[in-house]
Design an enzyme around this catalytic site. Structure first.
Site, short mmCIF file in Angstrom:
data_model
loop_
_atom_site.label_atom_id
_atom_site.label_comp_id
_atom_site.label_asym_id
_atom_site.label_seq_id
_atom_site.Cartn_x
_atom_site.Cartn_y
_atom_site.Cartn_z
N ASP B 116 0.70 -1.26 0.05
CA ASP B 116 -0.02 0.15 0.06
C ASP B 116 0.89 1.22 0.17
O ASP B 116 1.83 1.23 0.79
CB ASP B 116 -0.86 -0.04 1.40
N TYR B 118 1.10 5.76 -0.51
CA TYR B 118 0.79 6.95 0.21
C TYR B 118 0.87 8.01 -0.64
O TYR B 118 1.77 8.95 -0.43
CB TYR B 118 1.52 6.92 1.50
N HIS B 123 -3.82 14.00 0.87
CA HIS B 123 -3.99 12.96 2.11
C HIS B 123 -2.84 13.15 3.07
O HIS B 123 -3.14 13.43 4.20
CB HIS B 123 -4.11 11.63 1.68
N ARG B 132 1.37 15.94 13.39
CA ARG B 132 2.42 16.57 13.51
C ARG B 132 2.31 18.37 13.73
O ARG B 132 2.96 18.91 12.69
CB ARG B 132 3.53 16.30 12.60
N GLU B 188 -10.27 3.90 3.69
CA GLU B 188 -9.65 4.42 3.17
C GLU B 188 -9.94 4.29 1.65
O GLU B 188 -9.57 3.03 1.21
CB GLU B 188 -7.89 4.24 3.46
N GLU B 190 -9.40 3.83 -2.22
CA GLU B 190 -8.07 3.56 -3.15
C GLU B 190 -8.44 3.01 -4.47
O GLU B 190 -9.30 2.49 -4.46
CB GLU B 190 -7.02 2.87 -1.96
N ASP B 222 -9.29 0.30 2.23
CA ASP B 222 -8.13 -0.10 3.40
C ASP B 222 -8.82 0.15 4.72
O ASP B 222 -8.46 1.07 5.21
CB ASP B 222 -6.80 0.56 2.94
N GLN B 229 -3.83 1.78 15.32
CA GLN B 229 -2.70 2.23 14.33
C GLN B 229 -1.98 3.33 14.93
O GLN B 229 -0.73 3.38 14.98
CB GLN B 229 -3.36 2.85 13.06
N THR B 246 -8.82 -5.92 4.03
CA THR B 246 -8.85 -4.98 3.15
C THR B 246 -9.64 -5.45 1.80
O THR B 246 -9.76 -6.57 1.39
CB THR B 246 -7.32 -5.02 2.42
N THR B 333 -4.98 6.21 0.43
CA THR B 333 -5.93 7.13 0.43
C THR B 333 -6.10 8.13 -0.75
O THR B 333 -4.96 8.85 -0.98
CB THR B 333 -6.33 7.62 1.34
#
Lengths: 409, 409
Positions: B116, B118, B123, B132, B188, B190, B222, B229, B246, B333
């Site tokens: 998978d 990213y 996203h 963060r 998610e 995808e 997903d 997580q 999934t 995503t």
């Protein structure tokens, strides 16, 4: 019959990895013949298909036998012990013994999913000290759950497969990343566990059901490109720094051969959640040895691992994730408290700052092209014998810049 | 013959996902019969084994056909186009058309490795802002390589498989973690890519070889347990927060059906390393739609993705990792720049702080038991038609605290 036989009529050399008490399973082929299942005894491989008349043993992987489950595993082990100890069976069995030197060994299982844990407190602490200096070496979750991640099942290879130095992106001190062969090729000495009996989605495997699902144990080398890994691994974990190759030993040692190696893991602190508590000893006393080009560079002990395999399997399935025959999960680098017990070069050379010396006078921080890495393991077996895992070997080949592989296009 | 046929003699309802220009492949079964391969046309499934007399189509997965390679894929597509457009074939083909309502659809492929990515900048930026705050939302590596990780291949399931809410460890505000059903179950949305032709270890797949290896495209959900997580994912990435399930759509849309959907991805900045540069358009204009219990909550566009599938495949193999038939890799995503284009509830509810409203007046931050999530996708096809992917659906079932699964023990 009084007592249980402790010796085979097959000659087993002193110090062999494969006495009667071991009987590990693998896949072998003779020149020109298809791979099929066998068991190691002394310097021989026993060809199982003709001995048992079971088509599962005629297959090129152990998977069908693995799927058969604990009762069948035990039945076959009892029969093998009888066949190989009672000399009256020799006339029938002996024709199916093949010198190990005459066969090629293959990947013993078709790997379904591959998961790698991070279960050595000494290893995780060392890595934390190197990469997060000044902070707590362990992340806050580390003592609450066995940290793990999925690796690439398709690149699990058998011992003696050459390892081509991988290329990848590496951070540069200034400016954009550069691309090229890894400059920090490493090993990770680990122990792997082979799942035989799967589960349906939504099923948990409690710690005490571990022996119903796991057939046996292999040695595992999680080859790692540290520079690639360090650049890529935030935020989603290791990927290309690991996915190029993972080697396993050719013989799967049955759990049944390791009953005398069961030990308590180090006392957990804090006590983990109930699903991670084990009712009895769940660690394994396996002494590992890592050799580079003939020099033993480390002797880690698997008994030092904080998280054990039954805990890992319980964790892996606590969210209802299903298991399949051929799932493989590994311990993560096995490191002990002492420097000479560290299970990877990252720790042995302290992130490349303290080279180690080999017997030929050369030194290493990470692996050089041409290096051969050998990992061995032994555990106490029944009758005071030593259970071995066979050698797990791999030689580093130079990077292929074209990357078109073999055969060339 | 003048021109190429644009319509099938099989009735295709207005707005169908499956016009003559699509011809997606899947695996179906009739009551009491074994699963086998089929192609969707209008409201029918064409039973391929009797039409082609090819044993690959009699198998319960597409893998054998996938392994046959681009020439065979093209040959079969040309033949199907002819069989289903030229009425002179109707007499032979019509007996093998089965109403889709009369069949059960199965997982179309046996998944080898599942990766998978990213790849949506929107996203990744949103996630970075949430977790963060104050820092750079993207990690320093993000624009230099497609970040990805391996997921659990064994828990990839077909659309309409119910999803049991998983249990796991969650951080508590004070003190040790707690255990229980996830309180932050998410989706998610995808797009997934199915590898047909594998490679040997040590081989790289350059971006331009993408169509030689990838057969087609699916929608993918997903499912994610955000609390699990978040607690587990440092330092090695997502694990149990993702591995429970999934879902993929039952029809694999061939790349050949998506040639008119090729678009340029957003201009990269900075220019990536040479192995990640594409010679032409490599994005796909797929419009996605996410529905929860009948309310469309988002409409992400796959054309917005920063990293494209050919770049992902080139990256995945640049370290020499081999590919196998049945490898599945997904985009991560799919989120666009606008709020109503976000591809997961984590973003739509901004980490649970901004509930979304459904048509029935209820609100959601994350999924409730009983929720049905449906993901749809459409892309421009040849002749101005619309290529659909079929619906990807899943319904959330309550957690099973005993975790003993189905059947009960």
């Amino acid at each position: 019959m009084l007592g249980v036989a402790t010796r085979s009529w097959v000659p087993v050399p002193e110090g062999s990895d494969f006495p009667l008490q071991n009987l590990p399973f693998g896949v072998f082929s003779r020149p020109g013949a298809e791979p099929r299942c066998g068991v190691a005894i002394g310097d021989f491989v026993l060809d199982l298909a003709p001995v048992f008349g079971d088509p599962a043993f005629g297959e090129p992987s152990l998977n069908r036998f693995l799927a058969a489950g604990r009762d069948r595993w035990d039945e076959v082990r009892r029969a093998l012990t009888s066949f190989l100890s009672d000399p009256s069976h020799a006339i029938d069995v002996e024709p199916h013994l093949i010198p190990r030197s005459a066969v090629t060994l293959h990947l013993p299982l078709e790997v379904a999913d591959y998961v790698d844990f991070y279960a050595s407190e000494h290893h995780a602490t060392n890595v934390g000290r190197m990469f997060r200096p000044g902070g707590e070496p362990l992340t806050p979750n580390w003592k609450h759950l066995p940290i793990g991640y999925h690796g690439r099942a398709g690149t699990v290879v058998v011992s003696d497969t050459d390892i081509v130095r991988p290329c990848g992106q590496r951070r540069s001190a200034e400016g954009p990343p550069t691309f090229g062969p890894t400059q920090r090729l490493d090993i990770e000495a680990e122990v792997g566990f082979v799942v035989g009996v799967g589960t349906a989605m939504g099923t948990r495997v409690p710690v005490e059901d571990f022996p119903e699902h796991v057939f046996g144990v292999v040695l595992l080398n999680d080859w790692s490109a540290r520079d690639v890994q360090q650049w890529e691994a935030q935020p989603l974990g290791p990927f290309l720094g690991k996915s190029f190759a993972t080697s396993i030993s050719p013989w799967v040692v049955p759990l049944a051969a390791l009953e005398h190696a069961l030990v308590d893991a180090p006392a957990p602190d804090p006590e983990p959640l109930p699903y991670l508590r084990t009712p009895g000893p769940s660690g394994l006393d396996i002494a590992l040895e890592i050799e580079i080009d003939g020099t033993v560079v480390s002797r880690p002990s698997f008994a030092d691992m904080y998280w054990t395999a039954p805990q890992q399997l319980a964790h892996l399935t606590v969210n209802g994730a299903s298991l399949r025959t051929g799932d493989l999960f590994a311990s993560g680098t096995v490191s002990g408290p002492e420097r000479e017990q560290r299970g990877c070069l990252l720790e042995l050379s302290w992130n490349g700052t303290e080279p180690i010396r080999l017997a030929d006078g050369s030194s290493r921080t990470f692996l050089a092209d041409g290096d051969t890495v050998t990992i061995r393991g032994t555990a106490p077996g029944a009758d005071g014998v030593r259970i071995g895992f066979g050698e797990l070997r791999g030689t580093v080949l130079p990077a292929s810049p074209a990357g078109r592989g073999t055969p060339a296009r």
